[in-house]
Design an enzyme around this catalytic site. Structure first.
Site, PDB file in Angstrom:
ATOM      1  N   LYS A  37       0.845  -1.197   0.000  1.00 41.00           N
ATOM      2  CA  LYS A  37       0.000   0.000   0.000  1.00 41.00           C
ATOM      3  C   LYS A  37       0.884   1.253   0.000  1.00 41.00           C
ATOM      4  CE  LYS A  37      -0.360  -0.146   5.057  1.00 41.00           C
ATOM      5  NZ  LYS A  37      -1.253  -0.411   6.207  1.00 41.00           N
TER       6      LYS A  37
ATOM      7  N   ARG B  81     -10.309   0.681  16.234  1.00 38.23           N
ATOM      8  CA  ARG B  81     -10.251   1.599  15.097  1.00 38.23           C
ATOM      9  C   ARG B  81     -11.209   1.102  14.013  1.00 38.23           C
ATOM     10  NH1 ARG B  81      -4.839   1.967  11.485  1.00 38.23           N
ATOM     11  NH2 ARG B  81      -5.516  -0.181  11.232  1.00 38.23           N
TER      12      ARG B  81
ATOM     13  N   TYR C  85      17.437  29.433   7.558  1.00 38.38           N
ATOM     14  CA  TYR C  85      16.200  30.000   8.104  1.00 38.38           C
ATOM     15  C   TYR C  85      16.234  30.048   9.626  1.00 38.38           C
ATOM     16  CZ  TYR C  85      13.776  29.744   3.608  1.00 38.38           C
ATOM     17  OH  TYR C  85      13.388  29.921   2.312  1.00 38.38           O
TER      18      TYR C  85
ATOM     19  N   MET D  16      13.164  23.817   1.895  1.00 35.51           N
ATOM     20  CA  MET D  16      12.307  23.053   0.981  1.00 35.51           C
ATOM     21  C   MET D  16      13.126  22.225  -0.006  1.00 35.51           C
ATOM     22  SD  MET D  16       9.244  24.382  -1.511  1.00 35.51           S
ATOM     23  CE  MET D  16       8.229  25.058  -0.207  1.00 35.51           C
TER      24      MET D  16
HETATM   25  C1  LIG Z   1      -0.400  -1.448   6.895  1.00 35.30           C
HETATM   26  C2  LIG Z   1      -0.951  -2.689   7.483  1.00 35.30           C
HETATM   27  C3  LIG Z   1      -0.117  -3.788   7.739  1.00 35.30           C
HETATM   28  C4  LIG Z   1       1.397  -3.721   7.630  1.00 35.30           C
HETATM   29  O1  LIG Z   1       1.901  -3.232   8.854  1.00 35.30           O
HETATM   30  P1  LIG Z   1       3.461  -3.083   9.155  1.00 35.30           P
HETATM   31  O2  LIG Z   1       3.526  -2.585  10.544  1.00 35.30           O
HETATM   32  O3  LIG Z   1       3.978  -2.103   8.162  1.00 35.30           O
HETATM   33  O4  LIG Z   1       4.053  -4.435   8.966  1.00 35.30           O
HETATM   34  C5  LIG Z   1      -0.704  -4.960   8.156  1.00 35.30           C
HETATM   35  N1  LIG Z   1      -2.040  -5.032   8.353  1.00 35.30           N
HETATM   36  C6  LIG Z   1      -2.870  -3.998   8.147  1.00 35.30           C
HETATM   37  C7  LIG Z   1      -4.326  -4.138   8.400  1.00 35.30           C
HETATM   38  C8  LIG Z   1      -2.348  -2.784   7.724  1.00 35.30           C
HETATM   39  O5  LIG Z   1      -3.166  -1.738   7.535  1.00 35.30           O
END
Ligand SMILES: *Cc1c(COP(=O)(O)O)cnc(C)c1O
Length: 356
Positions: A33, A129, A250, A298
């Site tokens: 992802k 969640r 800065y 930046m």
């Molecule tokens: C992003 C995600 C993972 C991966 O988690 P990591 O800590 O990066 O290994 C696994 N399960 C779900 C539901 C996630 O959203």
């Protein structure tokens, strides 16, 4: 050309995937992802093709991009679908869906689909969640399976504190999950990276490694043999001398305490290097450590080259990678490696170790 770049080591990615899969046992979704945590989802997925049992992404568009690139292995949508049109498209492309909310169950019941679905019921085992409360899990399973729209139903949960080996919370989440799914048939998936490494009790049919694939250890301070995948690199593009007392950059955050040789590096927060990085964060220049000095801007940042007299214009700079741990930079900047890696942009990308 501006020298800011991200070099992605796909051999290291494969090494980390194998390590995650072996450590867990069973099968493993490669979590790609968010553009593979900033590493390039297509390149990373292709590098694991033929090896990964499946992939996991957050939502439909991320999965469709993989399918369009020829990825045929199972792809799990970790957030499931958001509406009926998405559900139909997901079924057409044989995507696997997380189901975490009653509205998604209703959508599945009401929508005519081109093929039976493979779903994973997400159990809220304590993170609070997303997911169904333990008491609702059996009824959700019944509705999905008895309705006939679902041919294969697994169970998943996600941990809030898997990266804390001493926290009781994960053991409790495992207990809650097991009780909620007891005697229900179907595959189980509990472990993200932290749990793969720290919680063997969570190892079931499918692991979901994300951050560890990219070589950032989720348990900072430990060494599990992961190899960094991304090297964020640039060059020194200018050098200047400051006299003692001269301000730099800065806000004049840095005031030269002595005569100081400053290297200007083409890398800034618009590229994903954290603006919150304080003075003295390590930067590698020609393989040696030069401290960051002055506020990150930046497009540029500045390093102290006073003790590296051989370094100058054209010197190779590593912001993180094989020499500088991204975890260390994240900690100094008050964040986590996940956020730094996901935020890399604007730099040029090069992937090494691909399969043709
Ligand atoms: C992003 C995600 C993972 C991966 O988690 P990591 O800590 O990066 O290994 C696994 N399960 C779900 C539901 C996630 O959203």
């Amino acid at each position: 050309m501006r020298p800011a770049r991200a070099l992605i080591d796909l051999d290291a990615l494969r090494h980390n995937y194998r390590l995650a899969r072996e450590r867990h046992g069973g099968r493993a979704f490669a979590v790609v992802k968010a553009n593979a945590y900033g590493h390039g989802a297509l390149a990373c997925a292709q590098a694991l093709a033929g090896e990964a049992d499946g992939y996991a992404v957050a939502f439909l568009d991320e999965a469709l991009a993989l399918r369009a690139d020829g990825i045929e292995a199972p792809i799990l949508l970790l957030e499931g679908v958001f509406d009926v049109a998405e559900l139909m498209e997901a079924a057409d492309h044989k995507l696997w869906l997380a189901v975490h909310h009653p509205a998604q169950v209703e959508m599945i019941e009401k929508t005519p689909l081109s093929a039976p679905l493979r779903v994973w019921i997400k159990v809220n085992s304590g993170m609070n969640r997303a997911g169904f409360l333990p008491a609702a899990v059996r009824m959700v399973w019944k509705r999905l399976v008895v309705g006939g729209k679902v041919k294969d139903c697994g169970f998943m949960t996600h941990f809030a504190r898997a990266d804390e080996p001493d926290a009781e919370a994960t053991a409790e989440q495992i207990r809650v999950f097991d009780a909620a799914t007891r005697s229900l048939p179907g595959a189980r998936s509990l472990a993200n990276s932290g749990a793969i490494l720290a919680w063997p009790d969570s190892h079931r049919d499918w692991a979901r490694p994300g951050i560890m694939l990219y070589g950032a250890d989720p348990l900072p301070g430990e060494d599990h043999g992961l190899l960094p995948v991304m090297t964020l690199a640039s060059n020194v593009v200018a050098v200047r001398e400051l006299a003692a007392g001269d301000p730099l950059g800065y806000g004049a955050r840095f005031i030269a305490p002595r005569q100081t040789r400053v290297g200007l590096v083409a890398m800034g927060y618009a590229d994903g290097y954290p603006r919150a990085a304080p003075d003295r964060v390590p930067v590698a220049v020609d393989g040696r450590i030069a401290p960051l000095i002055g506020r990150v801007s930046m497009d540029m940042l500045t390093v102290d080259l006073t003790d590296l007299p051989d370094a100058g214009i054209g010197s190779a700079v590593e912001l993180w990678g094989k020499q500088i741990s991204v975890n260390g930079i994240a900690q100094s900047a008050g964040t986590i490696s996940y956020e730094l890696l996901c935020n890399v942009k604007r730099v040029s990308f090069a992937w090494e170790g691909g399969k043709g």
